[in-house]
Scaffold this motif. Structure first.
Motif, PDB file in Angstrom:
ATOM      1  N   TYR A   1     -47.700  54.198  78.294  1.00 15.10           N
ATOM      2  CA  TYR A   1     -47.679  54.578  79.709  1.00 15.10           C
ATOM      3  C   TYR A   1     -46.283  55.035  80.139  1.00 15.10           C
ATOM      4  O   TYR A   1     -46.128  55.983  80.898  1.00 15.10           O
ATOM      5  CB  TYR A   1     -48.172  53.414  80.569  1.00 15.10           C
ATOM      6  N   SER A   2     -45.272  54.346  79.598  1.00 18.75           N
ATOM      7  CA  SER A   2     -43.898  54.741  79.913  1.00 18.75           C
ATOM      8  C   SER A   2     -43.645  56.146  79.375  1.00 18.75           C
ATOM      9  O   SER A   2     -43.117  57.019  80.071  1.00 18.75           O
ATOM     10  CB  SER A   2     -42.930  53.738  79.268  1.00 18.75           C
ATOM     11  N   TYR A   3     -44.048  56.372  78.134  1.00 16.81           N
ATOM     12  CA  TYR A   3     -43.788  57.651  77.468  1.00 16.81           C
ATOM     13  C   TYR A   3     -44.519  58.813  78.144  1.00 16.81           C
ATOM     14  O   TYR A   3     -43.949  59.869  78.364  1.00 16.81           O
ATOM     15  CB  TYR A   3     -44.212  57.512  75.996  1.00 16.81           C
ATOM     16  N   ILE A   4     -45.786  58.573  78.518  1.00 11.19           N
ATOM     17  CA  ILE A   4     -46.537  59.704  79.086  1.00 11.19           C
ATOM     18  C   ILE A   4     -46.207  59.953  80.565  1.00 11.19           C
ATOM     19  O   ILE A   4     -46.507  61.010  81.094  1.00 11.19           O
ATOM     20  CB  ILE A   4     -48.078  59.583  78.890  1.00 11.19           C
ATOM     21  N   THR A   5     -45.602  58.975  81.233  1.00 15.49           N
ATOM     22  CA  THR A   5     -45.261  59.235  82.637  1.00 15.49           C
ATOM     23  C   THR A   5     -43.788  59.628  82.820  1.00 15.49           C
ATOM     24  O   THR A   5     -43.426  60.221  83.831  1.00 15.49           O
ATOM     25  CB  THR A   5     -45.573  58.025  83.552  1.00 15.49           C
ATOM     26  N   THR A   6     -42.913  59.280  81.836  1.00 12.20           N
ATOM     27  CA  THR A   6     -41.482  59.607  82.019  1.00 12.20           C
ATOM     28  C   THR A   6     -40.874  60.334  80.812  1.00 12.20           C
ATOM     29  O   THR A   6     -39.742  60.813  80.896  1.00 12.20           O
ATOM     30  CB  THR A   6     -40.638  58.317  82.235  1.00 12.20           C
ATOM     31  N   GLY A   7     -41.559  60.336  79.677  1.00 10.19           N
ATOM     32  CA  GLY A   7     -41.010  60.945  78.466  1.00 10.19           C
ATOM     33  C   GLY A   7     -39.939  60.078  77.826  1.00 10.19           C
ATOM     34  O   GLY A   7     -39.276  60.482  76.878  1.00 10.19           O
ATOM     35  N   GLN A   8     -39.770  58.844  78.347  1.00 12.63           N
ATOM     36  CA  GLN A   8     -38.711  57.962  77.846  1.00 12.63           C
ATOM     37  C   GLN A   8     -39.251  56.970  76.814  1.00 12.63           C
ATOM     38  O   GLN A   8     -40.434  56.623  76.823  1.00 12.63           O
ATOM     39  CB  GLN A   8     -38.110  57.151  79.004  1.00 12.63           C
ATOM     40  N   LYS A   9     -38.341  56.491  75.966  1.00 13.79           N
ATOM     41  CA  LYS A   9     -38.727  55.482  74.975  1.00 13.79           C
ATOM     42  C   LYS A   9     -38.573  54.088  75.573  1.00 13.79           C
ATOM     43  O   LYS A   9     -37.806  53.895  76.516  1.00 13.79           O
ATOM     44  CB  LYS A   9     -37.837  55.602  73.740  1.00 13.79           C
ATOM     45  N   THR A  10     -39.286  53.148  74.980  1.00 17.91           N
ATOM     46  CA  THR A  10     -39.175  51.751  75.413  1.00 17.91           C
ATOM     47  C   THR A  10     -38.077  51.089  74.594  1.00 17.91           C
ATOM     48  O   THR A  10     -38.049  51.215  73.367  1.00 17.91           O
ATOM     49  CB  THR A  10     -40.522  51.035  75.181  1.00 17.91           C
ATOM     50  N   LYS A  11     -37.170  50.405  75.299  1.00 18.91           N
ATOM     51  CA  LYS A  11     -36.090  49.724  74.574  1.00 18.91           C
ATOM     52  C   LYS A  11     -36.490  48.268  74.336  1.00 18.91           C
ATOM     53  O   LYS A  11     -36.987  47.611  75.253  1.00 18.91           O
ATOM     54  CB  LYS A  11     -34.800  49.779  75.386  1.00 18.91           C
ATOM     55  N   ALA A  12     -36.291  47.803  73.100  1.00 19.23           N
ATOM     56  CA  ALA A  12     -36.594  46.399  72.791  1.00 19.23           C
ATOM     57  C   ALA A  12     -35.376  45.753  72.167  1.00 19.23           C
ATOM     58  O   ALA A  12     -34.679  46.375  71.363  1.00 19.23           O
ATOM     59  CB  ALA A  12     -37.767  46.330  71.830  1.00 19.23           C
ATOM     60  N   ILE A  13     -35.116  44.523  72.593  1.00 18.40           N
ATOM     61  CA  ILE A  13     -34.069  43.737  71.919  1.00 18.40           C
ATOM     62  C   ILE A  13     -34.754  42.477  71.420  1.00 18.40           C
ATOM     63  O   ILE A  13     -35.273  41.685  72.208  1.00 18.40           O
ATOM     64  CB  ILE A  13     -32.921  43.353  72.885  1.00 18.40           C
ATOM     65  N   THR A  14     -34.814  42.351  70.102  1.00 15.77           N
ATOM     66  CA  THR A  14     -35.484  41.171  69.557  1.00 15.77           C
ATOM     67  C   THR A  14     -34.471  40.280  68.852  1.00 15.77           C
ATOM     68  O   THR A  14     -33.692  40.743  68.018  1.00 15.77           O
ATOM     69  CB  THR A  14     -36.645  41.548  68.607  1.00 15.77           C
ATOM     70  N   CYS A  15     -34.468  39.006  69.218  1.00 15.83           N
ATOM     71  CA  CYS A  15     -33.593  38.035  68.576  1.00 15.83           C
ATOM     72  C   CYS A  15     -34.487  37.122  67.749  1.00 15.83           C
ATOM     73  O   CYS A  15     -35.294  36.361  68.305  1.00 15.83           O
ATOM     74  CB  CYS A  15     -32.824  37.221  69.610  1.00 15.83           C
ATOM     75  N   HIS A  16     -34.351  37.248  66.444  1.00 12.81           N
ATOM     76  CA  HIS A  16     -35.276  36.528  65.561  1.00 12.81           C
ATOM     77  C   HIS A  16     -34.517  36.093  64.315  1.00 12.81           C
ATOM     78  O   HIS A  16     -33.860  36.910  63.670  1.00 12.81           O
ATOM     79  CB  HIS A  16     -36.439  37.472  65.193  1.00 12.81           C
ATOM     80  N   ARG A  17     -34.590  34.799  64.012  1.00 17.24           N
ATOM     81  CA  ARG A  17     -33.946  34.253  62.813  1.00 17.24           C
ATOM     82  C   ARG A  17     -32.496  34.721  62.628  1.00 17.24           C
ATOM     83  O   ARG A  17     -32.133  35.272  61.588  1.00 17.24           O
ATOM     84  CB  ARG A  17     -34.753  34.607  61.563  1.00 17.24           C
TER      85      ARG A  17
END
Ligand SMILES: Nc1ncnc2c1ncn2[C@@H]1O[C@H](COP(=O)(O)OP(=O)(O)OP(=O)(O)O)[C@@H](O)[C@H]1O
Ligand SMILES: [Mg+2]
Length: 536
Positions: A122-138
């Motif tokens: 939905y973000s991509y098709i309405t704004t053309g922007q990517k989703t940013k993720a920050i994952t802290c794992h192990r």
């Protein structure tokens, strides 16, 4: 020409399908779309925290990016859960029908493997922007930008940095258009308020577009008991399911496959099935089962008696917690909560219903009338009210039986939480529950059970009010009567007469109170009629 038509023949991916049919995921209407995004992220955070045994701390921020159009925002959700390993980050947030829940029989909020990727879409098709993720794992903190290759339903991941960390959790942040923040009954604030109500073990903080901070602090310091995963029950599976399970199983014989793949299948049960289903060789390799074999086995499942599926796989909110939440929100005059025993629908899927009714008090002051609060596995359902078995069932109840003339006009709030290892939603948008007969019956019984206590309370109150009024009127007369009588008789003992008349009135009304007690027993009897055990 037919050949020409087939020049148009093409294959499509599930991502392309949902891009074209975004309303099926709940993306229709600006306010609703905004709430759905927050809902998908927050349910994921709660599931992940609970599965990892972490008390959830969730931070939600909604920033307005265009104050004129009022439909362009950035939404950020951060949790303190286990995070997502680098190997799975793309699939988790950028591929539809991928995740840790769809294939498991366990009570969780998510169950489709679509929600997070739907938001990325939905973000991509309405704004053309990517989703940013920050994952802290192990011990590692990975930052990545994620988008979707729609043709292949594949995630496109660009890693931007990786560094060591001691934290755990996931932060997702993305821009959206065609959304709107509103403090309405279907907005983000109300969604989070209800989430907090059903999840008193989590702390949720909302930073709204005006930079106003709302905190819903936890009121319980321990996570609810962990629901555990169960195997499918034989009564809940079809011929095709059986063959699919057989295809991926590692047992050498049908008999051991049945015992290992399904719940409640013991060696003794297999022997019983052998005597019913004589045409199938239970010692053959399960990979060699034909459709006909599988069909015969499934038919024989229906002929033997089974122990119900493990019901302790379901974890309710709980009576006390619902009472506390109701008290905090409405401060009503009376609260009644009922918790039904677990049951199964479609033959083998465990579910359970808990219901609460709050009446009067703060509801009158807040002008709340006929409010229905629907939950599924503790997730508030704010949309598609009319197509949902919970609202439909509540509507079908004859509320005048419970001293409420018109439900919509009464100061009453009804909460229903449906728990299941598989909630039968009507669509991928997960906002309404389909009308499964067993589920509808249980909802009705749970609400009516609570309704009867409310009815006793209300009729007791009405009766007490009538008695007090009558008493007041009669007291006025006996005062006059005693002085007239003493004048007539010339005895001048008005005081004595008055005391005796008052005694008579006291006795009369205490007897009427006893009559009221008898009435309560009658109410309990009529309760049986409600449960279908007799005729009205
Ligand atoms: N905050 C999170 N922390 C850890 N894992 C997560 C988080 N969010 C998503 N995931 C993982 O990503 C998977 C995909 O999430 P997604 O929301 O798309 O599907 P789901 O939650 O499995 O089902 P549904 O579509 O019903 O929400 C999840 O199954 C989970 O394994
Ligand atoms: Mg999800």
């Amino acid at each position: 020409m037919a050949e020409d038509i087939f020049k148009q023949f093409k294959e499509h991916s599930v991502a392309e399908f949902f891009k074209k049919n975004r309303q099926m995921l709940g993306f229709s209407g600006k306010v609703r779309s905004m709430t759905i995004i927050v809902h998908e992220y927050v349910t994921n955070s709660l599931d992940a925290c609970e599965e990892a045994g972490i008390l959830p701390e969730i931070f939600v921020q909604v920033e307005e990016l265009n104050k004129e159009t009022k439909d362009h925002y950035r939404i950020t959700v951060k949790d303190n859960g286990p995070g997502i390993p680098k190997s799975h980050l793309g699939k988790a947030l950028g591929q539809m029908l991928a995740g840790t829940k769809f294939h498991r029989y366990i009570q969780q909020r998510g169950q489709q493997g679509i929600g997070a990727a739907a938001c990325t879409m939905y973000s991509y098709i309405t704004t053309g922007q990517k989703t940013k993720a920050i994952t802290c794992h192990r011990g590692k903190k990975l930052t990545a930008d994620i988008s979707i290759d729609f043709k292949g339903n594949k995630a496109v991941v660009e890693e931007t940095s990786e560094e060591p960390t001691e934290e755990t959790g996931l932060l997702v942040t993305a821009e959206f258009k065609d959304v709107r923040y509103e403090r309405s009954n279907q907005g983000v604030y109300e969604y989070l308020r209800r989430t907090a109500l059903a999840n008193p073990h989590c702390t949720i903080t909302l930073m709204d577009p005006n930079n106003e901070k709302s905190v819903f602090p936890r009121s319980v310091e321990v996570n609810p008991q962990k629901p555990f995963e169960i195997k499918p029950h034989p009564l809940g599976i079809t011929t095709h399911d059986l063959l699919e399970f057989a295809r991926v199983n590692e047992n050498r014989k049908v008999s051991s496959f049945l015992q290992n793949a399904f719940s409640r299948v013991s060696a003794a049960k297999v022997d019983e099935l052998r005597t019913i289903c004589t045409e199938v060789d239970f010692d053959k390799d399960p990979h060699e089962l034909s459709w006909e074999d599988a069909e015969k086995i499934v038919k024989s499942f229906a002929k033997v008696k089974w122990i119900a599926p493990a019901m302790d796989s379901l974890v309710p909110i709980g009576k006390e917690r619902i009472e506390t939440s109701f008290r905090n929100i409405f401060n009503p005059e009376i609260i009644v909560v009922t918790e039904r025993s677990p049951r199964v629908y479609r033959g083998g899927i465990p579910f359970m219903v808990e219901a609460g009714i709050a009446y009067g008090g703060g509801l009158v002051a807040a002008e709340k009338k006929g409010e229905v609060m629907r939950f599924a596995n503790r997730v508030p359902l704010l949309f598609d009210n009319s197509g949902c078995v919970i609202s439909e069932t509540i509507k079908s109840i004859e509320w005048n039986r419970y001293n409420m003339k018109n439900f919509e006009e009464e100061p009453v709030a009804v909460l229903v939480n449906l728990l299941s290892v598989h909630v039968p939603y009507t669509s991928a948008g997960k906002q309404a529950i389909s009308n499964e007969e067993d589920v509808a019956d249980e909802i009705k019984l749970a609400v009516m059970e609570a309704g009867r206590t409310i009815q006793r309370h209300l009729s007791g109150k009405r009766r007490a009010h009538e008695i007090a009024t009558k008493r007041k009127v009669i007291s006025r007369y006996i005062n006059q009567l005693s002085s007239d009588l003493s004048d007539l008789a010339g005895t001048k003992n008005k005081k004595d007469l008055l005391a005796r008349l008052e005694k008579i009135v006291d006795e009369k009304y205490s007897q009427e109170d006893l009559g009221e007690e008898k009435g309560e027993v009658a109410t309990k009897d009529s309760a049986k009629v409600d449960e279908g055990e007799g005729e009205e």
